[in-house]
Scaffold this motif. Structure first.
Motif, PDB file in Angstrom:
ATOM      1  N   ILE A 222      10.020   6.534  14.338  1.00 20.44           N
ATOM      2  CA  ILE A 222       9.050   7.520  13.848  1.00 20.44           C
ATOM      3  C   ILE A 222       9.603   8.167  12.583  1.00 20.44           C
ATOM      4  O   ILE A 222       8.894   8.368  11.605  1.00 20.44           O
ATOM      5  CB  ILE A 222       8.772   8.597  14.919  1.00 20.44           C
ATOM      6  CG1 ILE A 222       7.921   8.000  16.035  1.00 20.44           C
ATOM      7  CG2 ILE A 222       8.042   9.792  14.306  1.00 20.44           C
ATOM      8  CD1 ILE A 222       7.427   9.006  17.037  1.00 20.44           C
TER       9      ILE A 222
ATOM     10  N   GLY B  28       9.410   5.958   9.669  1.00 24.03           N
ATOM     11  CA  GLY B  28       8.049   5.906   9.147  1.00 24.03           C
ATOM     12  C   GLY B  28       7.156   4.897   9.836  1.00 24.03           C
ATOM     13  O   GLY B  28       6.128   4.512   9.286  1.00 24.03           O
ATOM     14  N   ALA B  29       7.548   4.453  11.027  1.00 22.59           N
ATOM     15  CA  ALA B  29       6.648   3.586  11.778  1.00 22.59           C
ATOM     16  C   ALA B  29       5.387   4.386  12.083  1.00 22.59           C
ATOM     17  O   ALA B  29       5.452   5.586  12.306  1.00 22.59           O
ATOM     18  CB  ALA B  29       7.297   3.119  13.071  1.00 22.59           C
ATOM     19  N   LEU B  30       4.247   3.716  12.076  1.00 23.49           N
ATOM     20  CA  LEU B  30       2.983   4.426  12.137  1.00 23.49           C
ATOM     21  C   LEU B  30       2.387   4.369  13.525  1.00 23.49           C
ATOM     22  O   LEU B  30       2.857   3.638  14.402  1.00 23.49           O
ATOM     23  CB  LEU B  30       2.024   3.792  11.143  1.00 23.49           C
ATOM     24  CG  LEU B  30       2.533   3.825   9.718  1.00 23.49           C
ATOM     25  CD1 LEU B  30       1.897   2.732   8.901  1.00 23.49           C
ATOM     26  CD2 LEU B  30       2.274   5.181   9.106  1.00 23.49           C
ATOM     27  N   ALA B  31       1.331   5.162  13.717  1.00 19.52           N
ATOM     28  CA  ALA B  31       0.644   5.144  15.003  1.00 19.52           C
ATOM     29  C   ALA B  31      -0.630   4.314  14.907  1.00 19.52           C
ATOM     30  O   ALA B  31      -1.020   3.653  15.846  1.00 19.52           O
ATOM     31  CB  ALA B  31       0.312   6.560  15.435  1.00 19.52           C
ATOM     32  N   TYR B  32      -1.293   4.362  13.742  1.00 20.21           N
ATOM     33  CA  TYR B  32      -2.518   3.581  13.578  1.00 20.21           C
ATOM     34  C   TYR B  32      -2.322   2.591  12.442  1.00 20.21           C
ATOM     35  O   TYR B  32      -2.199   2.969  11.283  1.00 20.21           O
ATOM     36  CB  TYR B  32      -3.699   4.501  13.265  1.00 20.21           C
ATOM     37  CG  TYR B  32      -4.987   3.747  13.006  1.00 20.21           C
ATOM     38  CD1 TYR B  32      -5.807   3.364  14.059  1.00 20.21           C
ATOM     39  CD2 TYR B  32      -5.354   3.381  11.716  1.00 20.21           C
ATOM     40  CE1 TYR B  32      -6.969   2.661  13.827  1.00 20.21           C
ATOM     41  CE2 TYR B  32      -6.516   2.676  11.473  1.00 20.21           C
ATOM     42  CZ  TYR B  32      -7.327   2.319  12.532  1.00 20.21           C
ATOM     43  OH  TYR B  32      -8.469   1.615  12.302  1.00 20.21           O
ATOM     44  N   VAL B  33      -2.243   1.338  12.780  1.00 15.38           N
ATOM     45  CA  VAL B  33      -2.176   0.274  11.782  1.00 15.38           C
ATOM     46  C   VAL B  33      -3.200  -0.767  12.205  1.00 15.38           C
ATOM     47  O   VAL B  33      -3.095  -1.315  13.289  1.00 15.38           O
ATOM     48  CB  VAL B  33      -0.782  -0.404  11.750  1.00 15.38           C
ATOM     49  CG1 VAL B  33      -0.618  -1.240  10.502  1.00 15.38           C
ATOM     50  CG2 VAL B  33       0.311   0.614  11.841  1.00 15.38           C
TER      51      VAL B  33
END
Lengths: 311, 285
Positions: free
Chosen positions: B213, B216-221
């Motif tokens: 997180i 910068g890993a995302l939640a909505y891709v």
């Protein structure tokens, strides 16, 4: 010769039709969004619907928190920042340092409702201090009866209901009432399912709970809403009191911030307009309170004038 | 009561404590798994696996998060395996015992105890920003590789240590060089243990959410990564995100995603056990 002419003509016609028309409608590119996990459900819903309109635009949404989001925004790493509070001076400075200008747009309200059983005829309102006294960590095993909150209230046990400790709603309530996010007494019935909370309080005369204001409307007949006194007299939550900011501290506006450099891109413009246009329905659907119509119009105008200021 | 009966009672007491302690973990795991399975198992379907994230719990799926996790897993393996094993071999076979090697050892053990979020901050600053990888699968994978490197090094060293010195002596006596001895004798003999360590470390990595997180890993891709430089999401972040939502449907989704994650982890542990037994059988002196 004749065949060649026909082919040539066909190509001409096809290119005339296909070229400019498809360029106009098929926007592409990537829109990077990050920030508050509270705003995330709205942005996710908008991004999901936007895919139907512009399937070639890749919208990505992160959840690194309002602060974490602004850090990235201030370095130009994201196009739009989700925020559950206005930008702070330190973050503005970071934006200025990197030559980033932006526009702030309100998209919805986050509101919490404190609820009791309809048969509860003694509670007229709560002050923030009373709620704090009841919910703070030290209250565990100590404040167990209604008359401990206010002496004239009945000598009966109070039964507490609240959202699960992992939820954003719980974080917000503890932050607003107790002053520290994630800190509260542990001996209450916690459920991630709002229906469980509704059933719990609806079936228990001495019950008390809180959850997202948007869910109250659906269950208004089974529950009684309690006005909260944040220092200026008791205020009952409603679209009006939430939107004019008098229902404090249990309501707050939610924002998106748009980077000006990103706002020059066609796909970002379309997305932001789409966002404001669909925020009323979508924010409600994911559990928030929409702004009044006039306010959405205001956001659209703000964004338009921001865009014309860029050129 | 004489001393003998007292000692017997103490003995029994310790035995009972031991049995209870052993079963606490198992029972808790079983309760947890039963809870998750009852909640989530009915939700698992092919559609759940191949659908994109959505605001409507019944429509939402884990496709992008799962693909992200698979990408991260593969890249992390490619990065951490050679580095970790080489470092382990060096420390165990080549490094001279002295101040420097002791300093290295202490630091590697310390690194294994650093909270994972710190690795996330490091990854954000160095890989995402200085190396300009952005919040890509690659930046996330390098961060996780770093996170599990100490575990791999320690596992490699332990397995190499377990190879009897007489094997090395015999190899040298036949005229083999140091590298030949390591490559043809020591590594094959210890490879089962090394692989087990690597796979267990990777199963830890696949469950990490916090450092990614931060990176910068995302939640909505809405798309699965196609290259190491693409944006990504991972299963633990999807689970974390769903759990914090007020609608009950998302809690069910989270439980279902946890089951998928558990299946991945258990499968990896299974592979580890299989490889260890295969390699143990193969080596015979």
């Amino acid at each position: 010769m004749k065949i060649n002419a026909i082919i040539l003509l066909t190509i001409l016609i096809l290119s005339a039709c296909g070229g400019p028309a498809s360029q106009k409608e098929q926007l592409s590119g990537t829109i990077r969004i990050d920030g508050s996990s509270t705003v995330y459900p709205i942005t996710e819903a908008v991004a999901e619907e936007f895919r139907v309109v512009s399937p070639d635009v890749k919208v990505t949404v992160g959840i690194s928190g309002t602060g974490g989001g602004f850090k990235k925004f201030g370095r130009g790493e994201t196009d739009i920042s989700d925020a559950s509070r206005p930008i702070k001076q330190k973050e503005i400075d970071a934006c200025n340092e990197n030559g980033i200008s932006y526009v702030k747009l309100e998209v919805a309200y986050d509101g919490l409702a404190v609820i009791v059983n309809p048969e509860n005829d003694w509670v007229d309102h709560f002050t923030v201090e009373e709620l704090k006294k009841l919910w703070e960590p030290d209250a565990q095993g100590v404040i167990m009866k209604w008359n401990q909150i206010r002496p004239e209230w009945p000598d009966e046990e109070v039964h507490l209901f609240g959202p699960g400790v992992a939820s954003g709603t719980y974080d917000y309530f503890t932050e607003a009432i107790i002053g520290e996010s994630g800190s509260s007494r542990g001996d209450f019935t916690a459920s991630e399912d709002d229906n469980v909370l509704v059933q719990g309080v609806a079936g228990d005369k001495y019950g008390l709970g809180f959850f997202g204001l948007a869910y109250f409307e659906e269950n208004a007949d089974k529950l009684k809403l309690v006005p909260v006194d944040g220092g200026n007299g008791p205020v009952a939550p409603s679209i009006e009191t939430v939107s004019n900011g008098t229902y404090t501290p249990l309501s707050r506006p939610l924002f998106i911030y748009v980077n000006s450099r990103a706002a020059k891109r066609k796909e970002v413009q379309k997305f932001v307009y789409f966002y404001i246009q669909n925020a009323p329905a979508l924010s409600k659907e994911v559990g928030y309170v929409p702004l009044p119509e006039a306010k959405y119009k205001e956001q659209t105008e703000n964004f338009s004038s921001f865009l014309s200021g860029l050129e | 009561m004489n001393r003998i009966t007292l000692n017997r009672i103490k003995d029994k007491g310790f035995l009972v404590t031991g049995i209870i302690s052993t079963f606490i973990g198992l029972v808790l795991l079983l309760i947890f798994m039963a809870d998750i399975f009852i909640e989530g198992a009915p939700r698992i379907s092919w559609k759940f696996i191949v659908s994109l994230p959505s605001r409507i719990p019944e429509r939402a799926g884990i496709y992008t998060a799962m693909m992200g996790s698979v990408w991260v897993l593969i890249l992390t393996t490619i990065i951490s395996f050679p580095i970790g094993v080489s470092a382990g071999i060096y420390l165990e076979e080549y490094a001279k015992q002295g101040r420097l090697s002791r300093l290295l050892e202490v630091n590697i053990s310390n690194l294994a105890g650093v909270p994972s979020i710190i690795y996330g901050l490091l990854g954000l600053e160095i890989f995402a920003r200085v190396m300009r990888l952005g919040s890509s699968v690659l930046a996330g994978s390098i961060t996780l590789a770093l996170l599990i490197l100490p575990i791999i090094i320690v596992a490699t060293r332990e397995s190499i240590k377990a190879v009897p010195q007489s094997i090395r002596d015999a190899s040298y006596a036949l005229g083999a060089s140091k590298w030949q001895t390591i490559y043809r004798q020591v590594l094959p003999a210890s490879f089962g243990g090394i692989l087990t360590g690597v796979i267990l470390a990777l199963s830890r990595a696949v469950g990490e959410a916090a450092p990614l997180i931060v990176v910068g890993a995302l939640a909505y891709v809405p798309f699965a990564p196609r290259s190491p430089l693409d944006d990504f999401s991972i299963l633990p972040i999807q689970i974390f995100n769903w759990i914090s939502r007020p609608q009950h449907g998302f809690i069910v989704n989270a439980a279902a995603a946890i089951i998928i994650l558990l299946i991945i982890t258990f499968a990896m542990n299974g592979i580890a056990i299989y490889l260890r037994s295969r390699w143990q059988k193969r080596v015979s002196w």
